[in-house]
Design an enzyme around this catalytic site. Structure first.
Site, PDB file in Angstrom:
ATOM      1  N   ASP A 193      -0.124  -0.172  12.366  1.00  0.00           N
ATOM      2  CA  ASP A 193      -1.076   0.369  13.350  1.00  0.00           C
ATOM      3  C   ASP A 193      -1.693  -0.767  14.160  1.00  0.00           C
ATOM      4  O   ASP A 193      -1.869  -0.664  15.376  1.00  0.00           O
ATOM      5  CB  ASP A 193      -2.212   1.135  12.648  1.00  0.00           C
ATOM      6  N   ARG A 251       0.804  -1.220   0.000  1.00  0.00           N
ATOM      7  CA  ARG A 251       0.000   0.000   0.000  1.00  0.00           C
ATOM      8  C   ARG A 251       0.839   1.273   0.000  1.00  0.00           C
ATOM      9  O   ARG A 251       1.999   1.283   0.394  1.00  0.00           O
ATOM     10  CB  ARG A 251      -0.947  -0.001   1.201  1.00  0.00           C
TER      11      ARG A 251
END
Length: 345
Positions: free
Chosen positions: A300, A129
């Site tokens: 995250d 990504r």
């Protein structure tokens, strides 16, 4: 354990606009894979193009908010986490509030009337990504909101109640004075304060702001690219991640109540943990390439999983294991999303 509001996050709430795109799209907007940047003028048309050309998903995001949502999911205790940040008064902002409520996070959004809710374009190619954040309202957060009695007061699941704080480095671009307020409160109250290096550009262009708050950090998270950038910026002349993690852990501290622990992830390579002058390596759960859907939110999620055990005072080994578990779940799904219940034993 008194769990209500035990973990608090503060950061840039962004609505992720996530889509699988092609390399031509990346080239057109000069986007590199596996990178995180702030949107420039040239990137602004891409949000609309993504929505019209590709199959787009909208997911409540922003690095800190992702970690807090994952920690909440892992804990499965209503109201254990809370989060502060700035959104706009618009449909994207409403979407964010709805998303957070469903996730069980107690959000205290500051709503700005002059700017739209921030968005982050998540371009996925082959499971990898790239993030392009258009902060908009997220950029309007002011420390005055933080100082409001209802956000600071005892009795509400906010600052006085929280015993653990987590802020991604991205927030250094928005409100370094808010970060210092929280950091100083944590040091004075013997609470745990943690931050993330977040992106190479934070280590490079926000070096002074990062250095000012580093003495307060009890936990420093990051990945190998960020760690190497941090080393280069500080003239350490080493690319060795274990060495860098150790040096960060030995940076002087503002409060002597807690030692500093550095936790660096390296994708499929072992997680590096530096504390007490020693380095330990922890293997990650390896995933066959065909099961990889999207690496967005993996870092995250790792932090969220880690914090979910840390607030329960579990040993570091367990925190890392939970971090690896959460990251492994997230990369098998689109965006920073997860099944209804964790299967973490």
């Amino acid at each position: 354990m008194e769990c209500e509001g035990i973990l608090m996050g503060m950061g840039n709430p962004l609505l992720d606009i996530s889509a699988v795109v092609d390399l031509q799209f990346l080239d057109k907007y000069d986007i590199k894979l596996n990178n995180a940047i702030l949107a420039e003028e040239k990137h602004l048309p891409m949000y609309e193009e993504m929505a019209s050309k590709y199959n787009v998903e909208y997911i409540a995001g922003g690095a800190t908010q992702n970690s807090i949502r994952v920690a909440q999911w892992m804990l499965q205790i209503p109201g254990a986490t809370s989060y502060i940040g700035c959104i706009g008064k618009d449909t994207f902002g409403d979407e964010m509030k709805k998303n957070s409520k469903l996730a069980g996070v107690n959000v205290q959004y500051y709503e700005d009337e002059s700017a739209p809710t921030g968005t982050c374009s998540v371009c996925v190619v082959g499971g990898e990504r790239s993030l392009i954040a258009n902060l908009s309202a997220a950029n309007c957060y002011k420390s005055d909101h933080l100082k409001r009695p209802e956000n600071w007061a005892l009795g509400t699941p906010t600052f006085e109640k929280a015993k653990y704080f987590y802020i991604a480095g991205f927030f250094l671009t928005v409100s370094p004075d808010s970060i210092l307020l929280v950091a100083e409160h944590a040091a004075a109250s013997n609470k745990i304060f943690s931050m993330n290096l977040s992106a190479p550009f934070i280590c490079e262009f926000f070096k002074d702001a990062q250095e000012k708050v580093l003495p307060y950090m009890d936990f420093v998270f990051g990945n190998e690219t960020e760690a190497r950038t941090f080393s280069k910026v500080h003239g350490w002349e080493t690319e060795n991640v274990e060495e860098i993690a150790l040096k960060i852990s030995q940076w002087p501290k503002a409060s002597g109540a807690h030692k500093r622990i550095t936790v660096i992830t390296q994708g499929a390579d072992p997680v590096v943990v530096a504390e007490d002058g020693k380095v330990k390596l922890f293997p990650v759960i390896l995933l066959p390439k065909e099961k990889l859907v999207d690496t967005n939110g993996a870092g995250d999620a790792f932090v969220g999983g880690f914090l979910s055990q840390l607030v329960q005072e579990k040993p570091i080994e367990e925190c890392v294991r939970a971090g690896c578990y959460a990251a492994n779940v997230i990369i098998q799904r689109s965006g920073c999303t997860y099944p209804e219940k964790p299967d973490f034993k």
